[in-house]
Design an enzyme around this catalytic site. Structure first.
Site, short mmCIF file in Angstrom:
data_model
loop_
_atom_site.label_atom_id
_atom_site.label_comp_id
_atom_site.label_asym_id
_atom_site.label_seq_id
_atom_site.Cartn_x
_atom_site.Cartn_y
_atom_site.Cartn_z
N ASP A 223 0.78 -1.19 -0.28
CA ASP A 223 -0.01 -0.07 -0.02
C ASP A 223 0.87 1.42 0.08
O ASP A 223 2.04 1.26 0.72
CB ASP A 223 -0.98 -0.12 1.31
N ASP A 262 -1.43 -2.26 -4.91
CA ASP A 262 -2.44 -2.87 -3.92
C ASP A 262 -3.15 -1.42 -3.62
O ASP A 262 -3.53 -0.77 -4.32
CB ASP A 262 -1.60 -3.32 -2.59
N ASP A 266 -4.71 2.26 3.27
CA ASP A 266 -5.49 1.13 4.02
C ASP A 266 -5.40 1.51 5.51
O ASP A 266 -4.41 1.96 5.92
CB ASP A 266 -4.88 -0.45 3.74
N ARG A 321 -13.36 1.10 -3.99
CA ARG A 321 -12.93 1.52 -2.79
C ARG A 321 -12.77 2.85 -2.20
O ARG A 321 -11.52 3.15 -2.25
CB ARG A 321 -11.95 0.59 -2.53
#
Length: 443
Positions: A223, A262, A266, A321
């Site tokens: 990430d 990725d 997050d 997302r």
């Protein structure tokens, strides 16, 4: 990336944008409050204002603003940046980044283990040669997969940077940032990240998993930033993008996209009290994940945590997302979502999530329905009020339920956000956010 006039103009136009933002009525001048959090004009000394999202709760978020002169660093290289992070433990520190720091300047070959050969990897693990029934976890260290694992471990060590508690990291000027870096905000408290552009790290050595889905899949790590078990984190006026390595330019192997990215951000493993304001998230697929698993092994630590605020962010050219939420109480208001032809959804409604999405603006291309804004992964109630789609006030839940009755959503998140410094009119959000969000907007 869609044309955003404010982000594409010269400095003179930016002055006009600032004037427009500051001309909003006193009741809703969120821009002014964001830029002048404290009397200091030094970005490193500025702190999150009172009532500005979940990160302001309790002790608030001050980062390294109290650092003494010995713990203020200006860095221009990856080595200098990592050294500054490691110096002084958890004593307050300010790290000022000048220019663009590239963690993978030498390229992926610098991480490859002796003997690693991608062509040999493809030959051994192709569906025709290996099949789709067995994963690669048992492959020995001297196999193509074993050499891939060793190469991936070298990259992991090289590009991750652990951010300690009581730290502020700020970009100097309009062109500061990182390429290929994975910021790890892990098990710490009180961190501020501002005025930085991040080009997402690429995984040089994605793993093929034959058992992932009906056709197998490539899986990647890293990430851009991960908030893992940390509290009081403020991310403000940053830009997150895939930059020179968009998924659209990635090849396919075994009939599947060779995925090298990725997430951009997050927030997982019991992380809590996070505010993300005035950022740009652009040109990415799986953008923001809040809560990484439905499983009970992580649910116990996530319940009662994962409280996050998103306001005045620009989400542009994304697939999905923005964010996908499990467990958390997430407040998303005054954000602008600009979709393109690859759009899947914005808000993912996951297990035990309690999302409040209000006063947002969505710009969708012709032929893309407002029903796609929400995606139900689990049955969890949400509040979605006063949102505008292409300039028209739209009941996102009603539209979704009418067009996708098999995934009916329930209205009413069961809580009312109070940590807001002010709410701009939803119809004004596209102009305000497009003019004010992203790196290079601060003094």
């Amino acid at each position: 990336m869609p044309n955003r006039s404010c982000h594409g103009r010269v400095i003179a136009a930016l002055v006009g944008c600032t004037a427009l933002v500051l001309s909003v009525t006193a009741a809703s001048t969120a821009s002014a409050r964001t830029e002048y959090r404290s009397p200091s004009r030094d970005l490193g000394r500025q702190v999150l204002g009172a009532s500005d999202g979940w990160a302001s709760q309790g002790t608030g978020t001050t980062g390294g603003s109290a650092a003494d002169a010995a713990h203020v660093y200006t860095v221009t290289t990856w080595a200098e940046f990592r050294a500054a992070l490691a110096a002084g433990g958890s004593a307050p520190k300010i790290i000022k980044v000048k220019g663009v720091i590239d963690a993978v300047a030498e390229g992926c070959d610098a991480f490859a283990a002796p003997g690693y050969d991608f062509d040999a990897y493809l030959a051994k693990y192709s569906p025709e040669a290996w099949g789709l029934d067995t994963d690669l976890s048992a492959e020995p260290d001297d196999s193509p997969e074993g050499l891939r694992r060793a190469s991936a471990a070298a990259q992991d060590t090289a590009i991750k940077a652990n951010v300690p508690a009581n730290t502020t990291i700020v970009g100097v000027g309009r062109d500061a940032g990182f390429k290929g870096v994975s910021l790890q905000i892990k098990a710490v408290d009180n961190v501020i990240i501002r005025n930085l552009s991040f080009e997402s790290p690429i995984d040089c050595f994605p793993q093929w998993d034959p058992t992932d889905g009906a056709k197998g899949n490539w899986n990647s790590e890293y990430d851009t930033a991960v908030v893992y078990g940390s509290t009081h984190v403020w991310l403000d006026h940053n830009t997150f993008t895939d930059g020179s390595h968009p998924d659209s330019a990635a090849p396919s192997y075994f009939g599947m996209l060779y995925q090298q990215h990725d997430g951009e951000l997050d927030i997982v493993r019991g992380a809590d009290l996070v505010t993300a304001s005035w950022n740009v998230f652009t040109e990415h697929d799986k953008t923001i994940l809040i809560g990484n698993s439905d499983g009970e092994s992580t649910a116990a630590g996530d319940r009662g945590h994962l409280r996050v605020t998103f306001h005045h962010n620009l989400f542009s050219g994304l697939v999905e997302r923005a964010p996908r939420v499990r467990f958390g109480q997430v407040d998303s208001y005054n954000n602008h979502f600009v979709a393109n032809g690859g759009y899947s959804y914005s808000f993912g409604i996951g297990k035990e999530s309690r999302l409040v999405a209000e006063h947002n603006a969505f710009t969708l291309p012709q032929g893309v329905s407002a029903a796609k804004v929400l995606k139900r992964w689990n049955v969890s109630p949400l509040t979605a009020a006063d949102n505008y789609v292409n300039g028209v006030k739209t009941d996102l839940i009603a539209v979704h339920n009418a067009e996708i009755p098999a995934e009916t959503l329930q209205s009413g998140a069961g809580w009312t956000p109070v940590l807001r410094t002010g709410v701009d009119p939803a119809k004004a959000v596209p102009r305000i956010v497009d003019c004010g969000a992203g790196a290079g907007r601060l003094g």
